[in-house]
Design a protein around this motif. Structure first.
Motif, PDB file in Angstrom:
ATOM      1  N   UNK A  38       0.853  -1.190   0.000  1.00 57.92           N
ATOM      2  CA  UNK A  38       0.000   0.000   0.000  1.00 57.92           C
ATOM      3  C   UNK A  38       0.892   1.244   0.000  1.00 57.92           C
ATOM      4  N   UNK A  39       0.425   2.341  -0.584  1.00 61.30           N
ATOM      5  CA  UNK A  39       1.234   3.559  -0.614  1.00 61.30           C
ATOM      6  C   UNK A  39       1.251   4.259   0.741  1.00 61.30           C
ATOM      7  N   UNK A  40       2.356   4.909   1.028  1.00 60.59           N
ATOM      8  CA  UNK A  40       2.429   5.724   2.230  1.00 60.59           C
ATOM      9  C   UNK A  40       1.646   7.016   2.006  1.00 60.59           C
ATOM     10  N   UNK A  41       0.544   7.151   2.709  1.00 62.20           N
ATOM     11  CA  UNK A  41      -0.248   8.385   2.632  1.00 62.20           C
ATOM     12  C   UNK A  41      -0.326   9.048   4.003  1.00 62.20           C
ATOM     13  N   UNK A  42       0.535   8.588   4.935  1.00 66.53           N
ATOM     14  CA  UNK A  42       0.496   9.083   6.307  1.00 66.53           C
ATOM     15  C   UNK A  42       1.512  10.197   6.530  1.00 66.53           C
ATOM     16  N   UNK A  49      -0.030   7.776  -6.147  1.00 69.93           N
ATOM     17  CA  UNK A  49      -0.176   7.087  -7.432  1.00 69.93           C
ATOM     18  C   UNK A  49       0.796   5.919  -7.531  1.00 69.93           C
ATOM     19  N   UNK A  50       0.616   4.878  -6.707  1.00 70.83           N
ATOM     20  CA  UNK A  50       1.535   3.733  -6.754  1.00 70.83           C
ATOM     21  C   UNK A  50       1.344   2.919  -8.028  1.00 70.83           C
ATOM     22  N   UNK A 210      10.349   0.662  -3.540  1.00 67.55           N
ATOM     23  CA  UNK A 210      10.418   1.977  -4.165  1.00 67.55           C
ATOM     24  C   UNK A 210      10.509   1.791  -5.678  1.00 67.55           C
ATOM     25  N   UNK A 211       9.567   2.340  -6.427  1.00 67.80           N
ATOM     26  CA  UNK A 211       9.612   2.327  -7.887  1.00 67.80           C
ATOM     27  C   UNK A 211      10.225   3.661  -8.328  1.00 67.80           C
ATOM     28  N   UNK A 218      12.820   8.025  -0.369  1.00 73.59           N
ATOM     29  CA  UNK A 218      12.531   8.403   1.007  1.00 73.59           C
ATOM     30  C   UNK A 218      11.236   7.791   1.495  1.00 73.59           C
ATOM     31  N   UNK A 219      10.368   8.626   2.088  1.00 76.67           N
ATOM     32  CA  UNK A 219       9.090   8.126   2.616  1.00 76.67           C
ATOM     33  C   UNK A 219       8.044   7.930   1.532  1.00 76.67           C
ATOM     34  N   UNK A 220       8.361   8.318   0.319  1.00 73.42           N
ATOM     35  CA  UNK A 220       7.437   8.171  -0.810  1.00 73.42           C
ATOM     36  C   UNK A 220       7.646   6.791  -1.435  1.00 73.42           C
ATOM     37  N   UNK A 221       6.857   5.819  -0.969  1.00 72.06           N
ATOM     38  CA  UNK A 221       7.042   4.434  -1.420  1.00 72.06           C
ATOM     39  C   UNK A 221       5.835   3.604  -1.004  1.00 72.06           C
TER      40      UNK A 221
END
Length: 269
Positions: A38-42, A49-50, A210-211, A218-221
């Motif tokens: 699941x994408x990090x949205x926190x 947009x994963x 991470x794509x 970073x935290x975007x994954x």
């Protein structure tokens, strides 16, 4: 008793050395489990947009080491400086190396029985730390080899602490026909506070991806929540079959003696 928190990652024991390649045929002996990413949205930077939504995990171990094979469907081999895949990328996104991570709690930060205790899956907290096994694919421009590193996590709002002098993690990855395969391997028993991979013990484990062509760093994954890892204990054939068989024989023998005793009493009467 198995904690009931969804799929369990079950390892398989080998007597020989563990695979050193993602294409080793022995990986087929390991049970595979596919987990939802699941994408990090926190926490910023957030991902909305994963592109990759699942990771397939296999694991093998022997007396000294444990190894994991992670597989993710990924249409691009994201390595900065790769001309072909850079041309396929959204021009509004910056390319980063594709990367993978496995997270475990420190040995004193979890409990599976008689009660369940796990750290926050977002890198634990100051009292309940986690260890992250990390690998990324490197880059062509600037030139950087693939990286395998260990990090300590002490909370979602704190920087991960790299273990720059710890080289106990070995890792390798290969991308082929739209699929990454990444191998990570480390000793089962260490003296640095990390989890000890004991047989028969349920151990929390989580995964991240991470794509790079999707601008992820970073935290975007994408990531998973905690799941359970189990190294099934070796079966003791004597305890499983011998003891019940012995008890059954004694019961049978006691029955014969009781019948003989009853017949003798009837004869005397």
């Amino acid at each position: 008793m198995q904690p009931q928190d969804g799929p369990v990652v079950s390892s398989r024991k080998l007597e020989a050395e563990l695979p050193a390649s993602v294409d080793d045929e022995r990986w087929k002996e390991a049970p595979a489990v596919t987990l939802h990413l699941v994408p990090n949205v926190i926490k910023e930077d957030r991902l909305f947009t994963p592109l990759n939504d699942a990771v397939t995990v296999r694991t093998l171990y022997n007396d000294k080491e444990i190894a994991f094979l992670l597989e993710v469907d990924d249409r691009t081999k994201s390595i900065p400086g790769d001309k072909y895949f850079s041309e396929l990328q959204d021009e509004n996104l910056e390319m980063h190396p594709d990367a993978f991570a496995i997270q475990f709690p420190h040995e004193d930060a979890y409990m599976s029985a008689p009660m369940v205790k796990k750290p926050l899956y977002r890198h634990g907290d100051a009292k309940n730390k986690t260890t992250i096994w990390y690998w990324n694919a490197g880059s062509i421009e600037p030139r950087r080899d693939p990286v395998a590193m260990l990090f300590d996590g002490s909370g979602p709002d704190r920087q991960l602490e790299p273990r720059e002098k710890d080289s106990s993690l070995s890792a390798d990855g290969a991308w082929k026909e739209g699929r990454w395969k990444v191998l990570m391997k480390r000793p089962r028993f260490t003296s640095d506070g990390d989890v000890l991979f004991e047989e028969g013990q349920f151990i929390p484990v989580s995964f991240a991806n991470w794509d790079g062509s999707n601008g992820e760093s970073g935290s975007k994954h994408t990531l998973t929540t905690w799941y359970w890892l189990i190294l099934p204990p070796e079966m003791d054939a004597f305890r499983v079959y011998g003891i019940p068989a012995g008890i059954a024989f004694l019961v049978f023998l006691a029955g014969l003696l009781l019948v003989r005793f009853q017949r003798k009493r009837q004869t005397k009467v």
